[in-house]
Design a protein around this motif. Structure first.
Motif, PDB file in Angstrom:
ATOM      1  N   VAL A  45     -11.360  -8.106  -1.581  1.00 36.92           N
ATOM      2  CA  VAL A  45     -10.196  -7.265  -1.300  1.00 36.92           C
ATOM      3  C   VAL A  45      -9.642  -7.596   0.080  1.00 36.92           C
ATOM      4  O   VAL A  45      -8.425  -7.683   0.273  1.00 36.92           O
ATOM      5  N   GLN A  46     -10.506  -7.802   1.039  1.00 34.26           N
ATOM      6  CA  GLN A  46     -10.054  -8.157   2.386  1.00 34.26           C
ATOM      7  C   GLN A  46      -9.352  -9.508   2.390  1.00 34.26           C
ATOM      8  O   GLN A  46      -8.350  -9.697   3.083  1.00 34.26           O
ATOM      9  N   ALA A  47      -9.831 -10.457   1.601  1.00 29.02           N
ATOM     10  CA  ALA A  47      -9.200 -11.773   1.526  1.00 29.02           C
ATOM     11  C   ALA A  47      -7.805 -11.679   0.921  1.00 29.02           C
ATOM     12  O   ALA A  47      -6.860 -12.311   1.406  1.00 29.02           O
ATOM     13  N   VAL A  48      -7.661 -10.875  -0.129  1.00 25.39           N
ATOM     14  CA  VAL A  48      -6.343 -10.684  -0.739  1.00 25.39           C
ATOM     15  C   VAL A  48      -5.410  -9.978   0.242  1.00 25.39           C
ATOM     16  O   VAL A  48      -4.237 -10.341   0.379  1.00 25.39           O
ATOM     17  N   PHE A  49      -5.926  -8.987   0.932  1.00 25.14           N
ATOM     18  CA  PHE A  49      -5.136  -8.262   1.929  1.00 25.14           C
ATOM     19  C   PHE A  49      -4.664  -9.214   3.026  1.00 25.14           C
ATOM     20  O   PHE A  49      -3.503  -9.178   3.436  1.00 25.14           O
ATOM     21  N   ASP A  50      -5.546 -10.081   3.479  1.00 27.73           N
ATOM     22  CA  ASP A  50      -5.174 -11.048   4.520  1.00 27.73           C
ATOM     23  C   ASP A  50      -4.119 -12.038   4.022  1.00 27.73           C
ATOM     24  O   ASP A  50      -3.306 -12.528   4.800  1.00 27.73           O
ATOM     25  N   ALA A  51      -4.128 -12.343   2.729  1.00 28.04           N
ATOM     26  CA  ALA A  51      -3.143 -13.271   2.177  1.00 28.04           C
ATOM     27  C   ALA A  51      -1.790 -12.602   1.944  1.00 28.04           C
ATOM     28  O   ALA A  51      -0.751 -13.248   2.034  1.00 28.04           O
ATOM     29  N   VAL A  52      -1.784 -11.324   1.653  1.00 24.43           N
ATOM     30  CA  VAL A  52      -0.552 -10.631   1.287  1.00 24.43           C
ATOM     31  C   VAL A  52       0.217 -10.136   2.513  1.00 24.43           C
ATOM     32  O   VAL A  52       1.449 -10.115   2.502  1.00 24.43           O
ATOM     33  N   ILE A  53      -0.474  -9.753   3.570  1.00 24.32           N
ATOM     34  CA  ILE A  53       0.184  -9.171   4.738  1.00 24.32           C
ATOM     35  C   ILE A  53       1.242 -10.085   5.343  1.00 24.32           C
ATOM     36  O   ILE A  53       2.338  -9.616   5.664  1.00 24.32           O
ATOM     37  N   PRO A  54       1.023 -11.389   5.520  1.00 25.68           N
ATOM     38  CA  PRO A  54       2.101 -12.220   6.079  1.00 25.68           C
ATOM     39  C   PRO A  54       3.344 -12.261   5.190  1.00 25.68           C
ATOM     40  O   PRO A  54       4.469 -12.257   5.697  1.00 25.68           O
ATOM     41  N   VAL A  55       3.151 -12.245   3.880  1.00 27.30           N
ATOM     42  CA  VAL A  55       4.300 -12.264   2.967  1.00 27.30           C
ATOM     43  C   VAL A  55       5.082 -10.966   3.074  1.00 27.30           C
ATOM     44  O   VAL A  55       6.321 -10.967   3.131  1.00 27.30           O
ATOM     45  N   VAL A  56       4.379  -9.844   3.120  1.00 28.50           N
ATOM     46  CA  VAL A  56       5.042  -8.541   3.242  1.00 28.50           C
ATOM     47  C   VAL A  56       5.758  -8.443   4.579  1.00 28.50           C
ATOM     48  O   VAL A  56       6.895  -7.944   4.652  1.00 28.50           O
ATOM     49  N   ALA A  57       5.138  -8.919   5.644  1.00 29.40           N
ATOM     50  CA  ALA A  57       5.765  -8.871   6.966  1.00 29.40           C
ATOM     51  C   ALA A  57       7.023  -9.743   7.000  1.00 29.40           C
ATOM     52  O   ALA A  57       8.045  -9.346   7.584  1.00 29.40           O
ATOM     53  N   LEU A  58       6.973 -10.899   6.374  1.00 33.60           N
ATOM     54  CA  LEU A  58       8.140 -11.776   6.319  1.00 33.60           C
ATOM     55  C   LEU A  58       9.275 -11.123   5.543  1.00 33.60           C
ATOM     56  O   LEU A  58      10.431 -11.139   5.985  1.00 33.60           O
ATOM     57  N   ALA A  59       8.953 -10.524   4.394  1.00 37.20           N
ATOM     58  CA  ALA A  59       9.981  -9.858   3.598  1.00 37.20           C
ATOM     59  C   ALA A  59      10.593  -8.693   4.363  1.00 37.20           C
ATOM     60  O   ALA A  59      11.816  -8.506   4.359  1.00 37.20           O
ATOM     61  N   LEU A  60       9.767  -7.902   5.034  1.00 35.07           N
ATOM     62  CA  LEU A  60      10.282  -6.777   5.822  1.00 35.07           C
ATOM     63  C   LEU A  60      11.161  -7.270   6.964  1.00 35.07           C
ATOM     64  O   LEU A  60      12.223  -6.706   7.232  1.00 35.07           O
ATOM     65  N   GLY A  61      10.744  -8.336   7.626  1.00 37.13           N
ATOM     66  CA  GLY A  61      11.555  -8.893   8.706  1.00 37.13           C
ATOM     67  C   GLY A  61      12.893  -9.399   8.205  1.00 37.13           C
ATOM     68  O   GLY A  61      13.923  -9.190   8.847  1.00 37.13           O
ATOM     69  N   LEU A  62      12.903 -10.040   7.034  1.00 37.26           N
ATOM     70  CA  LEU A  62      14.169 -10.517   6.475  1.00 37.26           C
ATOM     71  C   LEU A  62      15.098  -9.370   6.108  1.00 37.26           C
ATOM     72  O   LEU A  62      16.307  -9.439   6.334  1.00 37.26           O
ATOM     73  N   VAL A  63      14.533  -8.298   5.555  1.00 39.51           N
ATOM     74  CA  VAL A  63      15.352  -7.127   5.210  1.00 39.51           C
ATOM     75  C   VAL A  63      15.968  -6.522   6.458  1.00 39.51           C
ATOM     76  O   VAL A  63      17.157  -6.179   6.482  1.00 39.51           O
ATOM     77  N   ILE A  64      15.190  -6.431   7.529  1.00 40.74           N
ATOM     78  CA  ILE A  64      15.709  -5.876   8.784  1.00 40.74           C
ATOM     79  C   ILE A  64      16.803  -6.771   9.349  1.00 40.74           C
ATOM     80  O   ILE A  64      17.850  -6.289   9.806  1.00 40.74           O
ATOM     81  N   ILE A  65      16.597  -8.077   9.325  1.00 39.20           N
ATOM     82  CA  ILE A  65      17.611  -9.008   9.843  1.00 39.20           C
ATOM     83  C   ILE A  65      18.889  -8.922   9.022  1.00 39.20           C
ATOM     84  O   ILE A  65      20.000  -8.913   9.573  1.00 39.20           O
TER      85      ILE A  65
END
Length: 76
Positions: A45-65
């Motif tokens: 679960v921690q490995a999946v979480f570590d893989a997903v967080i950068p994608v979610v952060a990128l998507a959130l950053g793009l939405v804000i921009i």
């Protein structure tokens, strides 16, 4: 009456705390195979979480921009 109201107010919290302590005691009585499996699952679960967080952060950053671009682009 004062103590009855206090018991009603804090009774649920005390029950939840008691269940939490009971689950810790129950976890201590588990066989080592089950404990190893729980550790493996939590690692996965921690490995999946570590893989997903950068994608979610990128998507959130793009939405804000995009929102900022829309807001300030109309003022030009």
């Amino acid at each position: 009456m004062k103590y009855m109201n206090a018991a009603r107010k804090y009774g649920r919290q005390a029950a939840v705390a008691a269940v939490g302590f009971a689950s810790v005691a129950a976890n201590a009585a588990l066989p080592t195979v089950v404990t190893d499996q729980i550790t493996t699952i939590s690692g996965n679960v921690q490995a999946v979480f570590d893989a997903v967080i950068p994608v979610v952060a990128l998507a959130l950053g793009l939405v804000i921009i995009i929102k900022l671009f829309k807001r300030f682009g109309n003022k030009i």
